[in-house]
Scaffold this motif. Structure first.
Motif, PDB file in Angstrom:
ATOM      1  N   ARG A  60       0.836  -1.214   0.000  1.00  0.00           N
ATOM      2  CA  ARG A  60       0.000   0.000   0.000  1.00  0.00           C
ATOM      3  C   ARG A  60       0.863   1.253   0.000  1.00  0.00           C
ATOM      4  NH1 ARG A  60      -3.941  -2.418   4.218  1.00  0.00           N
ATOM      5  NH2 ARG A  60      -5.549  -3.265   2.852  1.00  0.00           N
ATOM      6  N   ARG A  61       2.004   1.203   0.677  1.00  0.00           N
ATOM      7  CA  ARG A  61       2.902   2.361   0.755  1.00  0.00           C
ATOM      8  C   ARG A  61       3.825   2.456  -0.459  1.00  0.00           C
ATOM      9  NH1 ARG A  61       4.941   1.816   6.997  1.00  0.00           N
ATOM     10  NH2 ARG A  61       2.942   2.232   7.967  1.00  0.00           N
ATOM     11  N   GLY A  62       3.851   1.412  -1.279  1.00  0.00           N
ATOM     12  CA  GLY A  62       4.745   1.408  -2.429  1.00  0.00           C
ATOM     13  C   GLY A  62       6.188   1.098  -2.062  1.00  0.00           C
ATOM     14  N   GLN A  63       6.382   0.433  -0.932  1.00  0.00           N
ATOM     15  CA  GLN A  63       7.728   0.105  -0.470  1.00  0.00           C
ATOM     16  C   GLN A  63       8.161  -1.249  -1.015  1.00  0.00           C
ATOM     17  OE1 GLN A  63       6.988   0.201   3.753  1.00  0.00           O
ATOM     18  NE2 GLN A  63       7.849   2.257   3.943  1.00  0.00           N
ATOM     19  N   CYS A  64       9.435  -1.342  -1.373  1.00  0.00           N
ATOM     20  CA  CYS A  64       9.994  -2.628  -1.801  1.00  0.00           C
ATOM     21  C   CYS A  64      11.484  -2.627  -1.498  1.00  0.00           C
ATOM     22  CB  CYS A  64       9.729  -2.874  -3.287  1.00  0.00           C
ATOM     23  SG  CYS A  64      10.222  -1.531  -4.340  1.00  0.00           S
ATOM     24  N   PHE A  65      12.066  -3.801  -1.376  1.00  0.00           N
ATOM     25  CA  PHE A  65      13.492  -3.910  -1.089  1.00  0.00           C
ATOM     26  C   PHE A  65      14.315  -3.472  -2.296  1.00  0.00           C
ATOM     27  CE2 PHE A  65      11.715  -6.971   1.936  1.00  0.00           C
ATOM     28  CZ  PHE A  65      12.249  -6.454   3.099  1.00  0.00           C
ATOM     29  N   ARG A  66      13.901  -3.871  -3.457  1.00  0.00           N
ATOM     30  CA  ARG A  66      14.544  -3.468  -4.714  1.00  0.00           C
ATOM     31  C   ARG A  66      13.465  -2.998  -5.668  1.00  0.00           C
ATOM     32  NH1 ARG A  66      17.726  -8.574  -4.416  1.00  0.00           N
ATOM     33  NH2 ARG A  66      19.666  -7.978  -3.429  1.00  0.00           N
ATOM     34  N   THR A  67      13.787  -2.016  -6.480  1.00  0.00           N
ATOM     35  CA  THR A  67      12.820  -1.524  -7.448  1.00  0.00           C
ATOM     36  C   THR A  67      12.547  -2.613  -8.469  1.00  0.00           C
ATOM     37  OG1 THR A  67      13.668   0.710  -7.181  1.00  0.00           O
ATOM     38  CG2 THR A  67      12.355   0.271  -9.148  1.00  0.00           C
ATOM     39  N   PRO A  68      11.286  -3.009  -8.627  1.00  0.00           N
ATOM     40  CA  PRO A  68      10.982  -4.032  -9.627  1.00  0.00           C
ATOM     41  C   PRO A  68      11.284  -3.507 -11.030  1.00  0.00           C
ATOM     42  CG  PRO A  68       9.071  -3.563  -8.235  1.00  0.00           C
ATOM     43  CD  PRO A  68      10.106  -2.565  -7.911  1.00  0.00           C
ATOM     44  N   CYS A  69      11.705  -4.413 -11.892  1.00  0.00           N
ATOM     45  CA  CYS A  69      12.008  -4.001 -13.260  1.00  0.00           C
ATOM     46  C   CYS A  69      11.468  -5.045 -14.232  1.00  0.00           C
ATOM     47  CB  CYS A  69      13.496  -3.800 -13.454  1.00  0.00           C
ATOM     48  SG  CYS A  69      14.483  -5.262 -13.155  1.00  0.00           S
ATOM     49  N   LEU A  70      11.319  -4.605 -15.458  1.00  0.00           N
ATOM     50  CA  LEU A  70      10.837  -5.484 -16.519  1.00  0.00           C
ATOM     51  C   LEU A  70      12.033  -5.869 -17.385  1.00  0.00           C
ATOM     52  CD1 LEU A  70       7.631  -3.500 -17.429  1.00  0.00           C
ATOM     53  CD2 LEU A  70       7.801  -5.515 -15.988  1.00  0.00           C
ATOM     54  N   GLY A  71      12.700  -6.927 -17.019  1.00  0.00           N
ATOM     55  CA  GLY A  71      13.842  -7.402 -17.802  1.00  0.00           C
ATOM     56  C   GLY A  71      15.157  -6.895 -17.257  1.00  0.00           C
ATOM     57  N   THR A  72      15.420  -5.595 -17.368  1.00  0.00           N
ATOM     58  CA  THR A  72      16.667  -5.014 -16.874  1.00  0.00           C
ATOM     59  C   THR A  72      16.342  -3.784 -16.027  1.00  0.00           C
ATOM     60  OG1 THR A  72      16.942  -3.541 -18.772  1.00  0.00           O
ATOM     61  CG2 THR A  72      17.897  -5.753 -18.956  1.00  0.00           C
TER      62      THR A  72
END
Length: 94
Positions: A60-72
């Motif tokens: 909900r806060r938009g927090q993640c350990f690493r920024t998700p990416c599409l491929g690279t």
């Protein structure tokens, strides 16, 4: 670089350079689902409500350990939490 003399910097030969080409999708939507399941190795008394609460709160806060990416990493993904039934979708007629 420290001296400020840019004309003395080595330059890459044009034969060494690589051109990059990419096929990039724009305005693409993905719906990712996840299910938490206790395995048979889980200790007695383990519950799924605590990890589910943590994941939901962070999403909900938009927090993640690493920024998700599409491929690279050159193509970061914007991720939002979808709460509710999955949206109706249909493949285009081609």
């Amino acid at each position: 670089m420290r001296t400020g003399a840019l004309h003395t910097l080595p330059r890459a030969a044009t034969e060494i350079r690589q051109r990059r080409a990419a096929t990039i999708l724009v305005e693409v939507d993905y719906l990712v689902t996840a299910h938490l399941i206790l395995t048979d190795d889980a200790p007695a008394g383990d519950r799924l409500d605590e990890p589910l609460t943590i994941v939901t709160r962070r999403a909900r806060r938009g927090q993640c350990f690493r920024t998700p990416c599409l491929g690279t990493r050159e193509f970061p993904a914007d991720v939002t939490l979808w709460e509710g039934p999955p949206p109706a979708h249909r493949l285009p007629d081609d």
